[in-house]
Design a protein around this motif. Structure first.
Motif: not given
Length: 384
Positions: A60-64, A153-157, A345-347
């Motif tokens: 879910s960090g990368y896709r809906p 939080d996850r605009p790329a998704n 950003a990814i920590g």
């Protein structure tokens, strides 16, 4: 595989984890940018099998979340289990949504044909306004499309908004079967029943259709690569009488299971993590999954605190432990694990996960399975 040297101190940087990710990592961070944690965590003295990585709502960090695409990606990234939350439709079909209120995860609010379905209901004692799965047939839900729940939080998704349907539990299990045949891997599934007391109250019990689906796919026994989760107690007790699949008692941080509130038992989540509470859970469940702060709290300044003895106490009660949820964005990490100042950003996910594994936790949920698998593999490598 067991880990013969679990007392060594370990701090994993995101850069080290990326090296072990073998090309699956979707982000990278220079090693020089990775912070060093300031809190040393004493490792547990017991040994356990390699920690298990759950793809939380898929990748879910990368896709809906809760889409077949999210589950598929989690499997590609090496997650040991994927997690479909299940709710019911009007015509008694279980579908994968985190909540039965779907305005945040589908485009339903933009569909004029369903404008009159918007309503206010009381779910687990709280008023909630929106659109609810139990007011739609499966055919109607299938006309909707998934959207990213937290676009800020996850605009790329959001690039995937409108591309995917709401899947049924049967479609999720079919995907797992297909991926097992394709890869030769055993892929676990961890359905969670959402709001079972509420759904029982409106005549849409979820236990029976879930049991039927799991048994249809050969997931009805203790040895199956499946677990059933719930924050409530009574439906796990019901499931314990209905199916052999392993059961997991989820425990929120504070408050009480809603079914226990309704029944007036006085059982709270804090009670469930006591020795007596853990022993009571062991009578009907196989694993326990308290919120991560029960294992390692956060200090007032946002850094990791000192670990508690919960993992050891749960082990003595015969309950493997699972924690939730490990998210890699800076805003979700302890202060010492953040990289840079951008909150989304990814920590350094390993900086947070490592101390929990050191403390004896057996499994963890993550929205970023590629990072979680890399961190887990690096942690195991230091203990061989």
């Amino acid at each position: 595989m067991t880990m013969p040297n679990p007392t060594r101190m370990r701090t994993l940087t995101l850069a080290a984890a990326a090296t072990l990710a073998a090309g699956t990592l979707l982000v990278s961070t220079p090693a020089s940018a990775a912070p060093t944690p300031t809190t040393a965590v004493q490792a547990a003295k017991h040994k356990h099998a390699d920690p298990i990585v759950f793809g939380h709502r898929g990748a879910s960090g990368y896709r809906p979340e809760h889409t077949l695409a999210a589950y598929d990606l989690a499997i590609q990234q090496g997650a040991d289990y994927i997690e479909p939350d299940v709710v019911s439709t009007k015509d008694r079909v279980l579908v994968a949504r985190h909540e039965n209120e779907i305005s945040g995860t589908t485009d339903v609010s933009a569909r004029p044909e369903f404008a009159d379905r918007k309503t206010t209901k009381t779910i687990d004692g709280k008023p909630l306004t929106g659109w609810f799965t139990e007011d739609f047939t499966l055919a109607e839900l299938k006309t909707l499309r998934a959207v990213e729940r937290i676009p800020g939080d996850r605009p790329a998704n959001t690039a995937y908004d409108g591309m995917f349907e709401v899947p049924t539990i049967e479609e999720v299990l079919d995907l797992v079967d297909a991926k097992e045949a394709e890869t030769g891997r055993t892929i676990g599934v961890a359905p969670e029943t959402k709001h079972p007391t509420y759904f029982d109250s409106i005549g849409l019990s979820m236990e029976e259709p879930l049991v039927k689906s799991l048994k249809r796919h050969g997931l009805g026994g203790k040895r199956a690569a499946a677990v059933i989760q719930s924050f409530e107690v009574s439906n796990l007790k019901d499931l314990n009488r209905m199916i052999g699949t392993k059961l997991v008692q989820l425990i929120d941080f504070g408050g009480a299971p809603y079914d226990q509130v309704v029944a007036g038992t006085g059982v709270t989540n804090d009670y469930l993590v006591t020795d007596k509470g853990l022993r009571s859970i062991r009578k009907y469940a196989d694993q326990v999954a308290p919120y991560k702060y029960y294992f390692i709290p956060r200090n007032a300044d946002g850094t990791l605190g000192e670990p508690t003895d919960l993992a050891d106490r749960a082990e003595r009660a015969g309950l493997p432990t699972v924690i939730w949820t490990m998210r890699a964005e800076n805003k979700n990490l302890p202060k010492e694990c953040r990289i840079g100042t951008d909150p989304i950003a990814i920590g350094d996910l390993g900086c947070e996960v490592g101390p929990y594994l050191d403390a004896g936790v057996d499994a963890f949920f993550t929205d970023h399975p590629d990072l979680g698998v890399a961190v887990r593999d690096a942690w195991v490598a230091t203990n061989q």
